[in-house]
Design a protein around this motif. Structure first.
Motif, PDB file in Angstrom:
ATOM      1  N   LEU A  11       0.826  -1.210   0.000  1.00  0.00           N
ATOM      2  CA  LEU A  11       0.000   0.000   0.000  1.00  0.00           C
ATOM      3  C   LEU A  11       0.858   1.258   0.000  1.00  0.00           C
ATOM      4  N   ASP A  12       1.952   1.225   0.764  1.00  0.00           N
ATOM      5  CA  ASP A  12       2.796   2.420   0.886  1.00  0.00           C
ATOM      6  C   ASP A  12       3.537   2.736  -0.401  1.00  0.00           C
ATOM      7  N   ASN A  13       3.585   1.813  -1.329  1.00  0.00           N
ATOM      8  CA  ASN A  13       4.279   2.063  -2.594  1.00  0.00           C
ATOM      9  C   ASN A  13       3.332   2.475  -3.717  1.00  0.00           C
ATOM     10  N   GLN A  14       2.057   2.577  -3.409  1.00  0.00           N
ATOM     11  CA  GLN A  14       1.089   2.940  -4.434  1.00  0.00           C
ATOM     12  C   GLN A  14       1.042   4.447  -4.641  1.00  0.00           C
ATOM     13  N   LEU A  15       0.883   4.865  -5.882  1.00  0.00           N
ATOM     14  CA  LEU A  15       0.581   6.277  -6.149  1.00  0.00           C
ATOM     15  C   LEU A  15      -0.917   6.518  -5.986  1.00  0.00           C
ATOM     16  N   CYS A  16      -1.691   5.544  -6.404  1.00  0.00           N
ATOM     17  CA  CYS A  16      -3.132   5.744  -6.500  1.00  0.00           C
ATOM     18  C   CYS A  16      -3.792   5.844  -5.147  1.00  0.00           C
ATOM     19  N   PHE A  17      -3.279   5.114  -4.165  1.00  0.00           N
ATOM     20  CA  PHE A  17      -3.934   5.154  -2.870  1.00  0.00           C
ATOM     21  C   PHE A  17      -3.892   6.534  -2.218  1.00  0.00           C
ATOM     22  N   LEU A  19      -3.687   9.310  -3.610  1.00  0.00           N
ATOM     23  CA  LEU A  19      -4.542  10.165  -4.431  1.00  0.00           C
ATOM     24  C   LEU A  19      -5.999   9.962  -4.029  1.00  0.00           C
ATOM     25  N   TYR A  20      -6.371   8.700  -3.938  1.00  0.00           N
ATOM     26  CA  TYR A  20      -7.731   8.311  -3.559  1.00  0.00           C
ATOM     27  C   TYR A  20      -8.041   8.781  -2.141  1.00  0.00           C
ATOM     28  N   ALA A  21      -7.092   8.600  -1.235  1.00  0.00           N
ATOM     29  CA  ALA A  21      -7.309   8.989   0.162  1.00  0.00           C
ATOM     30  C   ALA A  21      -7.373  10.505   0.310  1.00  0.00           C
ATOM     31  N   ALA A  22      -6.447  11.206  -0.350  1.00  0.00           N
ATOM     32  CA  ALA A  22      -6.409  12.673  -0.236  1.00  0.00           C
ATOM     33  C   ALA A  22      -7.696  13.277  -0.785  1.00  0.00           C
ATOM     34  N   SER A  23      -8.168  12.735  -1.868  1.00  0.00           N
ATOM     35  CA  SER A  23      -9.400  13.244  -2.460  1.00  0.00           C
ATOM     36  C   SER A  23     -10.556  13.115  -1.470  1.00  0.00           C
ATOM     37  N   ARG A  24     -10.649  11.970  -0.801  1.00  0.00           N
ATOM     38  CA  ARG A  24     -11.736  11.776   0.152  1.00  0.00           C
ATOM     39  C   ARG A  24     -11.577  12.670   1.375  1.00  0.00           C
ATOM     40  N   LEU A  25     -10.345  12.824   1.855  1.00  0.00           N
ATOM     41  CA  LEU A  25     -10.124  13.656   3.041  1.00  0.00           C
ATOM     42  C   LEU A  25     -10.489  15.106   2.750  1.00  0.00           C
ATOM     43  N   ILE A  26     -10.138  15.586   1.553  1.00  0.00           N
ATOM     44  CA  ILE A  26     -10.451  16.965   1.204  1.00  0.00           C
ATOM     45  C   ILE A  26     -11.953  17.163   1.096  1.00  0.00           C
ATOM     46  N   THR A  27     -12.640  16.167   0.542  1.00  0.00           N
ATOM     47  CA  THR A  27     -14.101  16.246   0.476  1.00  0.00           C
ATOM     48  C   THR A  27     -14.684  16.391   1.888  1.00  0.00           C
ATOM     49  N   ARG A  28     -14.087  15.672   2.839  1.00  0.00           N
ATOM     50  CA  ARG A  28     -14.556  15.787   4.232  1.00  0.00           C
ATOM     51  C   ARG A  28     -14.311  17.193   4.768  1.00  0.00           C
TER      52      ARG A  28
ATOM     53  N   ILE B  39     -13.272  -7.947  -8.430  1.00  0.00           N
ATOM     54  CA  ILE B  39     -13.191  -6.976  -7.333  1.00  0.00           C
ATOM     55  C   ILE B  39     -13.171  -5.538  -7.851  1.00  0.00           C
ATOM     56  N   THR B  40     -13.535  -4.615  -6.977  1.00  0.00           N
ATOM     57  CA  THR B  40     -13.517  -3.189  -7.281  1.00  0.00           C
ATOM     58  C   THR B  40     -12.215  -2.579  -6.764  1.00  0.00           C
ATOM     59  N   TYR B  41     -11.992  -1.280  -7.075  1.00  0.00           N
ATOM     60  CA  TYR B  41     -10.763  -0.651  -6.586  1.00  0.00           C
ATOM     61  C   TYR B  41     -10.699  -0.564  -5.054  1.00  0.00           C
ATOM     62  N   PRO B  42     -11.779  -0.136  -4.383  1.00  0.00           N
ATOM     63  CA  PRO B  42     -11.696  -0.135  -2.916  1.00  0.00           C
ATOM     64  C   PRO B  42     -11.458  -1.527  -2.330  1.00  0.00           C
ATOM     65  N   ASP B 138       2.305  12.054  -0.234  1.00  0.00           N
ATOM     66  CA  ASP B 138       2.651  11.440   1.046  1.00  0.00           C
ATOM     67  C   ASP B 138       2.922  12.498   2.102  1.00  0.00           C
ATOM     68  N   GLU B 139       3.310  13.680   1.634  1.00  0.00           N
ATOM     69  CA  GLU B 139       3.542  14.790   2.550  1.00  0.00           C
ATOM     70  C   GLU B 139       2.200  15.423   2.952  1.00  0.00           C
ATOM     71  N   LEU B 140       1.304  15.493   1.978  1.00  0.00           N
ATOM     72  CA  LEU B 140       0.018  16.145   2.207  1.00  0.00           C
ATOM     73  C   LEU B 140      -0.899  15.333   3.106  1.00  0.00           C
ATOM     74  N   LEU B 141      -0.860  14.016   2.923  1.00  0.00           N
ATOM     75  CA  LEU B 141      -1.827  13.138   3.582  1.00  0.00           C
ATOM     76  C   LEU B 141      -1.837  13.287   5.108  1.00  0.00           C
ATOM     77  N   PRO B 142      -0.671  13.253   5.777  1.00  0.00           N
ATOM     78  CA  PRO B 142      -0.685  13.407   7.237  1.00  0.00           C
ATOM     79  C   PRO B 142      -1.230  14.764   7.669  1.00  0.00           C
ATOM     80  N   VAL B 143      -0.931  15.795   6.898  1.00  0.00           N
ATOM     81  CA  VAL B 143      -1.428  17.134   7.219  1.00  0.00           C
ATOM     82  C   VAL B 143      -2.957  17.152   7.176  1.00  0.00           C
ATOM     83  N   LEU B 144      -3.504  16.521   6.131  1.00  0.00           N
ATOM     84  CA  LEU B 144      -4.967  16.453   6.005  1.00  0.00           C
ATOM     85  C   LEU B 144      -5.573  15.665   7.157  1.00  0.00           C
TER      86      LEU B 144
END
Lengths: 150, 150
Positions: A11-17, A19-28, B39-42, B138-144
């Motif tokens: 998971l930590d090596n994915q680019l897409c995750f 992106l997917y997570a940040a998008s959801r967090l920003i929506t929140r 399976i789906t992406y999630p 990866d830098e943005l995610l923890p901040v969010l």
DNA sequence: GCAAATAATATCGTGCACGATATAAGCTTG
DNA sequence: CAAGCTTATATCGTGCACGATATTATTTGC
């Protein structure tokens, strides 16, 4: 015990995750500020398009938001129920539904004006990083659109 | 006629929109490769977590995927129906549901091994840009995450 | 020990997101 | 000008996402 998961499936090596997570967090993050105005984040995106381009066909809203009518039609109906827009068939081409802003819809723009700025303030992410990220995403987006057309 | 929309409300000036759009486009790209596997992406994200950590409590899957049980419980039930996982209450703490991989679930990892690589190939985005983007995210995610805890 | 607080899942309701299909209007070509 | 193709929108079904609330199990404080 060793873990045999290959590096490219970690998971930590994915680019897409992220992106997917940040998008959801920003929506929140947006939710807190948009909920008092009665709209969701996707509705806010559509309103931004309309503030620039209304009156505007559903098709053109969809092209900019990258959303199809199966998502847009119900979303636009909800915006109409809120009184922010009006849906009206085009006289010269009855297939087309043009979206018009109401007075309330235009007034909403002023009430949203501070939202982007407030959001940036609330999470202290440095401005240069934001610009860098945006530049990279703006470069990525057309590439993604292209590879989906093939 | 001039358009009075302020700069900060123009779609092209948003950081969040390309993030939101790119995330959705990538999910569509994955769909072509994950659908044959059922399976789906999630669900794929959850499986990646399980390939590293199973057996693993629902709570811990949620912490890594940044998803709550209201999303995870039905998703995990679908993975169980597909035969990829087994949900089992923990004997020592009956509140906890541990997610175990089945043989089919472990075998799925091998069938997914080529997916990330194939995906990068399919859209020709330069590798250095990908790395740059990932580093920023990866830098943005923890901040969010932090600003949502306040 | 036992009531109150806490923790882990589950359920419910609403709103995207999207593939597939339907419907109806306009266009095209013989 | 009619059959067929294309275009714009709508509808349907499934699966996230998530706030709110419910349920059951454990822990904590007295």
């Amino acid at each position: 015990m060793s873990n045999d998961t290959p590096e490219e499936l970690r998971l930590d090596n994915q680019l897409c995750f992220p992106l997917y997570a940040a998008s959801r967090l920003i929506t929140r993050l947006y939710k807190d500020r948009l909920e008092p105005l009665g709209i969701t984040y996707p509705q806010y995106v559509v309103m931004m398009i309309l503030w620039e381009d209304a009156p505007c066909a559903v098709k053109d809203v969809g092209r900019r938001a990258i959303l199809n009518t199966n998502t847009l039609t119900p979303l636009l109906k909800r915006l109409e129920e809120q009184g922010y827009i009006r849906r009206q068939r085009d006289g010269s081409d009855e297939r087309v539904v043009k979206i018009h802003l109401t007075d309330a819809g235009l007034a909403l723009r002023d009430r949203c004006a501070c939202v982007p700025w407030e959001l940036l303030q609330s999470c202290d992410v440095p401005m240069d990083k934001v610009d860098e990220l945006k530049a990279l995403l703006d470069e990525l987006l057309p590439v993604l659109k292209n590879s989906l057309d093939d």
